[in-house]
Design an enzyme around this catalytic site. Structure first.
Site, PDB file in Angstrom:
ATOM      1  CE1 TYR A 127       5.165  -0.287   3.567  1.00 54.98           C
ATOM      2  CE2 TYR A 127       4.528   1.391   5.147  1.00 54.98           C
ATOM      3  CZ  TYR A 127       4.782   0.071   4.849  1.00 54.98           C
ATOM      4  OH  TYR A 127       4.655  -0.890   5.819  1.00 54.98           O
ATOM      5  CB  CYS A 128       3.307  -0.881  -0.301  1.00 52.81           C
ATOM      6  SG  CYS A 128       2.342  -2.304  -0.877  1.00 52.81           S
ATOM      7  CB  ILE A 129       0.669   0.195  -4.167  1.00 53.55           C
ATOM      8  CG1 ILE A 129       0.138   0.345  -5.581  1.00 53.55           C
ATOM      9  CG2 ILE A 129      -0.080   1.089  -3.221  1.00 53.55           C
ATOM     10  CD1 ILE A 129      -1.320  -0.071  -5.692  1.00 53.55           C
TER      11      ILE A 129
END
Length: 670
Positions: free
Chosen positions: A405-407
């Protein structure tokens, strides 16, 4: 972040007037007594029965009321006792509010006196870019003249419409707020001619200025975007809704509460300055009702593995059988993992266990100065490698499905490329939530990654012992959505005097983690600034990473209104993988677009089996579906998760449980 609604909630405790305010109040009293002692005029006439001393009319030395003296309250003799009391209460409350604000600002100034950086004339480093854009405008006088003529024409239309309205004619607005702009929702912005004129004048000028900057030619694209971003930030700040005397809702609150709303607002203001140690830290929610592990992050499970950087959580099954291949989720280390488990009704973790998946989640450490030198490679080894190995041991499998998720997705992408280079096959499939691999179109966060900005970030981390505070990270993300995440709370908390409402999403949003220096600078420079992963120039562990060598099945989720990981950027990253890749776009933004439980029946999502050259082509051929995208993903994941086996109890696996979920790492606040 997309925020759809704020539920009603409780009030936070009032804070006493700060010390400086108390001193100021004492000073006023002392001065008054001193003046009274020096000048001894004739005694003023006794007030009428029921009259309040604070509202006595002005008198001359002879005791007579000057006939020419202006009286802001009109003829006080015509006021009844109740009206006099209301005026006195209003007067006292306005004075209280002024003293509270004065004291808070005085204390803040004292606290900031030893911080020269806070007085920087250009904290956003926009001056060079602004100079370049303005130079281009000056060099095009014909464009400037056309722009000025256009603005004058718009104002002429507004003045004509206003004149007609004043004579009783019905006229259509010359300009209106864009859809979703919540600043002018109060009916008075349209029904009251004065406020309507202020609103439209502001919108005309703000739109004109932003369009003028946006149409500049011959400027490097990133420079132009920087000026566009900060011009909008400036015009947003000067909205009439952000000022007491031009906000009808705030003025109405003062009248209806006899000034008590402004007193409460200044108490909120003083409390937020105190909480921020002299820097304004605007409260977005009432945090008191929430406690991690009690009413947020409540999915049952165990911590089954731990090292210096992670706790590995295994969640309890809710079905008798589960898919053989377990699911391991890597959230972003910039936030706490419980965005996936805010409430039972919108918990992705609970929903996945209900679909027959064995769910593991990595809970990242909230690092302190002792971890300041940990690297991106350390996070790959002690994060992705260590967690996947522990999951395989716990479940007795040789493969694991993963989510980033994301980074956390950027990290997972790098780990997959590294494993591909080494010929490792422990990852069966990978799913990415709002994650970027190609940062060439990475949104407004790119504006915070030029050399001057990065130098400032490094100095700030050095001053804090090698870490970046959670507040600094929160401030950056809030600036990306200033109207929603800054000004709306400024108006609500300070001008109207309301208490922040309890909202679990905003509680999580404020529960930021710190960033270790070496890791954070590497991420900003190597990915955002240099885009090395997409360009096949990133080196980790001695290997040059190439996502084209990743042949496992990949599922990519993006969100249509994501301002942190724009869908075009996510799409470009999806095109880099060398195996079968499924791209999907959901409605809403970076958070609500991901955390959208099927039971909510909200938003929509788009699917397209093809992966054409551009995101625009993909959208043109996509099919829209109502509601959550989770079932679509779960069906994709189930096909890659093996046969059904007996559900796994996290307390009875080969790895001895260390503590109950949500673990201790997630409870460490910055």
């Amino acid at each position: 972040m997309s925020i759809d609604e704020l539920p009603a909630g409780s009030k936070r405790r009032k804070k006493a007037v700060p010390g400086a305010a108390a001193k100021a109040a004492g000073s006023v009293k002392t001065t008054a007594k001193s003046s009274a002692a020096k000048a001894k005029p004739k005694a003023a006439p006794k007030p009428r029965a029921g009259a309040k001393p604070g509202l006595a009319p002005a008198v001359s030395a002879s005791g007579e009321t000057p006939a020419s003296a202006p009286n802001p309250f009109g003829d006080l003799k015509s006021l009844n006792t109740s009206q006099r009391e209301m005026l006195e209460t209003l007067s006292v409350n306005l004075a209280r509010a002024a003293l509270t604000a004065q004291g808070a600002l005085a204390e803040a100034a004292l606290r900031q006196a030893d911080r020269p950086a806070a007085l920087s004339p250009d904290p956003f480093h926009v001056a060079p870019a602004m100079t370049e854009v303005m130079s281009r405008l000056v060099a095009q006088p014909d464009r400037m003249m056309r722009a000025q003529a256009d603005l004058f024409t718009r104002y002429m239309d507004l003045w004509q419409a206003t004149t007609k309205r004043m004579t009783g004619e019905t006229t259509a607005p010359v300009v209106q707020p864009i859809k979703g702009d919540k600043r002018f929702l109060d009916p008075a912005w349209s029904s009251n001619p004065m406020f309507d004129l202020m609103k439209q004048s502001y919108l005309l000028t703000a739109n004109w200025l932003n369009e003028l900057v946006g149409e500049v030619e011959g400027v490097e694209p990133l420079t132009k975007r920087r000026v566009e971003f900060f011009t909008k930030m400036l015009t947003d700040a000067f909205s009439p809704s952000n000022f007491l005397m031009s906000n009808p809702e705030a003025l109405r609150a003062i009248v209806e509460s006899n000034g008590e709303s402004l007193v409460k607002g200044m108490e909120n203001f003083a409390a937020d300055l105190e909480r921020g140690a002299g820097q304004l830290s605007i409260s977005q929610t009432d945090t008191a009702p929430f406690k991690v592990g009690e009413n947020v992050a409540t999915a049952p499970g165990k911590v089954v593995y731990q090292n210096e950087l992670i706790q590995l959580l295994q969640f309890s099954p809710t079905t008798e059988q589960v898919h053989e291949i377990p699911l391991l989720i890597f959230p972003p280390w910039i936030n706490k993992f419980y965005i996936l488990d805010l409430r039972p009704e919108n918990s992705m973790i609970r929903w996945l266990t209900g679909q027959g998946f064995t769910v593991f989640v990595t809970s990242w450490v909230n690092p302190d100065q002792t971890l300041s030198t940990r690297t991106f490679e350390d996070y790959m080894v002690d994060g992705v490698y260590a967690a996947s190995q522990a999951v395989m041991v716990q479940c007795g499998t040789d493969r694991v499905n993963t989510v980033g998720y994301c980074i956390g997705g950027t990290l997972l992408s790098c780990a997959l490329a590294y494993m591909a280079a080494k010929g490792e096959t422990r990852i069966a499939s990978a799913t990415f939530f709002a994650a970027q691999q190609d940062f060439s179109e990475a949104g407004d966060l790119l504006l915070f990654t030029d050399d001057a900005w990065l130098d400032d970030v490094e100095k700030q981390m050095d001053a804090e012992g090698g870490i970046l505070s959670g507040k600094a990270m929160a401030d950056t993300f809030n600036a990306l959505r200033a109207n929603d995440l800054i000004w709306s709370f400024f108006v609500n908390n300070y001008l109207i005097g309301k208490e922040p409402k309890p909202f679990d999403l905003l509680f999580w949003n404020g529960d930021q983690t710190r960033m270790p220096k070496t890791l954070h600078l590497f991420y900003l420079r190597e990915f955002y600034k240099e885009n090395k992963l997409a360009l096949k120039q990133l080196v980790l562990g001695g290997e040059t990473l190439d996502l084209g060598k990743v042949k496992i099945p990949v599922y990519v989720q993006s969100s249509k209104e994501d301002h942190i990981a724009p869908f075009r950027s996510v799409y470009k990253g999806a095109k880099l993988f060398g195996g079968p890749t499924t791209f999907m776009m959901s409605g809403s933004g970076h958070i609500a677009g991901v955390i959208n439980a099927p039971a909510a029946h909200k938003y929509q999502h788009w699917t397209n089996d093809a992966l054409p050259a551009t995101a625009e082509e993909w959208i043109a051929g996509a099919e829209e579906h109502p509601g959550s995208w989770w079932p679509n993903w779960a069906a994709w994941l189930a096909k890659r998760s093996g046969d059904m086996v007996t559900a796994r109890d996290p307390a009875k696996g080969p790895l001895k449980p260390l503590e109950d979920a949500p673990g201790s790492f997630v409870k460490v606040r910055s």
